[in-house]
Enzyme design. Structure first.
Site, PDB file in Angstrom:
ATOM      1  N   HIS A 128       0.873  -1.180   0.000  1.00  0.00           N
ATOM      2  CA  HIS A 128       0.000   0.000   0.000  1.00  0.00           C
ATOM      3  C   HIS A 128       0.914   1.235   0.000  1.00  0.00           C
ATOM      4  CE1 HIS A 128      -2.638   3.037   1.936  1.00  0.00           C
ATOM      5  NE2 HIS A 128      -3.666   2.281   1.605  1.00  0.00           N
ATOM      6  N   ASP A 205       3.309  -4.660   7.654  1.00  0.00           N
ATOM      7  CA  ASP A 205       2.076  -3.871   7.606  1.00  0.00           C
ATOM      8  C   ASP A 205       0.912  -4.838   7.784  1.00  0.00           C
ATOM      9  OD1 ASP A 205      -0.234  -2.589   6.876  1.00  0.00           O
ATOM     10  OD2 ASP A 205       0.560  -1.710   5.031  1.00  0.00           O
ATOM     11  N   GLN A 208      -4.436  -5.176   7.010  1.00  0.00           N
ATOM     12  CA  GLN A 208      -5.495  -6.059   6.494  1.00  0.00           C
ATOM     13  C   GLN A 208      -5.384  -7.468   7.080  1.00  0.00           C
ATOM     14  OE1 GLN A 208      -7.946  -4.911   4.800  1.00  0.00           O
ATOM     15  NE2 GLN A 208      -7.187  -3.029   3.881  1.00  0.00           N
ATOM     16  N   CYS A 369      -4.974   2.824  -3.351  1.00  0.00           N
ATOM     17  CA  CYS A 369      -3.712   3.328  -2.788  1.00  0.00           C
ATOM     18  C   CYS A 369      -2.584   2.326  -2.983  1.00  0.00           C
ATOM     19  CB  CYS A 369      -3.853   3.677  -1.303  1.00  0.00           C
ATOM     20  SG  CYS A 369      -5.062   4.947  -0.996  1.00  0.00           S
TER      21      CYS A 369
HETATM   22  N1  7TS Z   1      -1.721  -0.652   4.664  1.00  0.00           N
HETATM   23  C1  7TS Z   1      -2.681  -1.416   4.119  1.00  0.00           C
HETATM   24  C2  7TS Z   1      -2.373  -2.821   3.715  1.00  0.00           C
HETATM   25  C3  7TS Z   1      -3.962  -0.879   3.955  1.00  0.00           C
HETATM   26  O1  7TS Z   1      -4.909  -1.637   3.412  1.00  0.00           O
HETATM   27  C4  7TS Z   1      -4.213   0.450   4.353  1.00  0.00           C
HETATM   28  C5  7TS Z   1      -5.543   1.096   4.118  1.00  0.00           C
HETATM   29  C6  7TS Z   1      -3.188   1.182   4.945  1.00  0.00           C
HETATM   30  C7  7TS Z   1      -1.946   0.602   5.069  1.00  0.00           C
HETATM   31  C8  7TS Z   1      -3.385   2.554   5.460  1.00  0.00           C
HETATM   32  O2  7TS Z   1      -4.193   2.543   6.598  1.00  0.00           O
HETATM   33  P1  7TS Z   1      -4.641   3.889   7.306  1.00  0.00           P
HETATM   34  O3  7TS Z   1      -5.641   3.444   8.319  1.00  0.00           O
HETATM   35  O4  7TS Z   1      -3.417   4.495   7.917  1.00  0.00           O
HETATM   36  O5  7TS Z   1      -5.233   4.753   6.234  1.00  0.00           O
HETATM   37  N2  7TS Z   1      -6.215   0.557   3.016  1.00  0.00           N
HETATM   38  C9  7TS Z   1      -7.261   1.071   2.380  1.00  0.00           C
HETATM   39  C10 7TS Z   1      -7.901   0.389   1.346  1.00  0.00           C
HETATM   40  O6  7TS Z   1      -7.602  -0.716   0.955  1.00  0.00           O
HETATM   41  N3  7TS Z   1      -8.880   1.151   0.892  1.00  0.00           N
HETATM   42  O7  7TS Z   1      -8.902   2.292   1.599  1.00  0.00           O
HETATM   43  C11 7TS Z   1      -7.888   2.256   2.522  1.00  0.00           C
END
Ligand code: 7TS
Length: 411
Positions: A128, A205, A208, A369
């Site tokens: 991501h 990370d 998910q 993203c």
């Molecule tokens: N890493 C992964 C694997 C993610 O899916 C996301 C957010 C992030 C980092 C960032 O997370 P945040 O809470 O700091 O924003 N993923 C998504 C998505 O898949 N669609 O919208 C946000």
């Protein structure tokens, strides 16, 4: 909420989620967008409301009963996180705003301390942007290079490449546990073992992963593990950085301010030990407490039962969608969790997303993203359904009907 020992009582669970009884465009909402943000059960919402109404003040400040009480709730939530991911000490749990902030924290402290000109940062091809951009910013600042672990057409990392890619210049390896686009569950324990054999620390990370599979950071031997509350049935504005204590102790602070100091004079400031050193200013107290309740909730359901339920939905949805002519699923790894991305010949993912929305089916359409993944697969965007423990086979059927209807419309 009553829980069967083997399977989830999905009908009972659904009653805990007010949003699931909404009507969208005259249709019952079908929420297949938990990878964007999970829904919160009323238990989380009510606990946060109670805190806001009856208990709110600041934490780690003063001797008032209220402040001590709030501090206890807040620190109890930290302990719940520790237990949930199998960390050895709650001092290794740092509150952040989310995954993104957690990775930036590591890049700007551990990264700045260890990465020098000519060094290498190794990332996987399915990261991501949150696990790309902070490292690119660091690499630019330091004159370091980013290297990439490739993936196959099925969306599996090519682990054979690790021996060559990890060199004596590699300072950190960053890898996503579960891909938010492809659903691939990466063998992070194996990757970490490879990296450690060459003395390279690993950041995982887990944004998910934690909502869908049991994680034990000590078993994985991860150096850093990060995730967001809002994908784990909790609120936005809160997330977690787990770091091995030895790393955290060696790292300089990132943000400066109140709550992170031992003493301040005009000449010199000394800092608290971790986690305080990394938690400047007033934190999102209600959100931390809410995340603690979310963890209680998913723990009571059982991550093994959640995983089994979601796997069944994923397999069923994969089988039904794959049978549609002109539809291509991106990500066919052997080990997948919860996420199903697809493209349909002749229909842009955004159009598909809008047509599904008209049927009450909430999915995400876009690059998620993760633009390098789109480039890798030669598509501008995908439509993505993502499943949670409250979803049903009937909802998969509604998704499939809505996709078929969209395809008819475009004929
Ligand atoms: N890493 C992964 C694997 C993610 O899916 C996301 C957010 C992030 C980092 C960032 O997370 P945040 O809470 O700091 O924003 N993923 C998504 C998505 O898949 N669609 O919208 C946000």
């Amino acid at each position: 909420m009553s829980i069967d020992l083997k399977t989830l009582d999905v009908a009972a669970i659904r009653r805990d989620f007010p949003l699931l009884s909404r009507i969208l465009h005259g249709k019952p909402v079908v929420y297949l967008d938990s990878a964007v943000s999970g829904q919160m059960p009323v238990q989380v919402i009510d606990r946060m409301t109670k805190y806001q109404r009856d208990e709110h003040t600041n934490v780690h400040r003063g001797v008032s009963t209220l402040s001590q009480e709030a501090t206890d709730f807040y620190e109890a939530a930290r302990e719940k996180v520790r237990k949930f991911i199998g960390a050895g000490s709650s001092r290794e749990i740092i509150w952040t705003r989310g995954t993104t902030e957690a990775i930036n924290l590591v890049a700007q402290t551990f990264g700045r301390m260890n990465v020098k000109a000519g060094d290498e940062i190794l990332l996987s091809a399915m990261e991501h942007h949150a696990n790309i951009v902070p490292w690119q910013m660091l690499a630019q600042e330091k004159g370091a290079t980013i290297k990439v672990i490739p993936m196959t057409d099925d969306g599996e990392l090519v682990l054979d490449s690790l021996d060559e890619l990890i060199t004596e210049r590699t300072r950190i390896l960053g890898v996503v546990h579960v891909s938010n686009v492809l659903g691939t569950v990466n063998p992070v324990k194996e990757i970490i073992a490879h990296a450690h054999a060459k003395g390279v620390p690993v950041l995982v990370d887990g944004a998910q992963a934690v909502p869908h599979l049991a994680v034990d950071v000590q078993d994985l031997d991860a150096d850093f593990y990060v995730f967001s509350g809002h994908k784990l049935s909790g609120p936005t504005g809160i997330g977690v950085l787990y770091g091995k204590l030895a790393h955290l102790e060696a790292m300089p602070p990132w943000h400066g301010g109140g709550s992170m100091i031992r003493s301040v004079t005009w000449e010199k400031t000394t800092y608290l030990p971790a986690p305080g050193k990394f938690e400047a200013g007033t934190p999102p107290i209600a959100a931390a407490i809410g995340l603690g309740v979310a963890i209680d909730y998913v723990t009571a359901l059982g991550l093994d039962r959640i995983a089994a339920h979601e796997h069944e939905l994923l397999a069923y949805a994969t089988e039904r969608l794959a049978a549609i002519p002109g539809l291509r699923i991106l990500g066919n790894a052997k080990d997948k969790a919860s996420v199903l991305s697809f493209v349909v010949e002749g229909i842009h993912a955004h159009d598909m997303g809008s047509l599904l929305d008209g049927e009450g089916v909430v999915v995400r359409a876009g690059h998620h993203c993760a633009q390098p993944i789109m480039t890798r697969f030669g598509v501008p965007a995908t439509t993505r359904a993502s499943f949670a423990y409250f979803n049903t086979r009937e909802e998969v059927d509604i998704l499939v009907s809505a996709v078929l209807k969209a395809i008819e419309l475009f004929k």
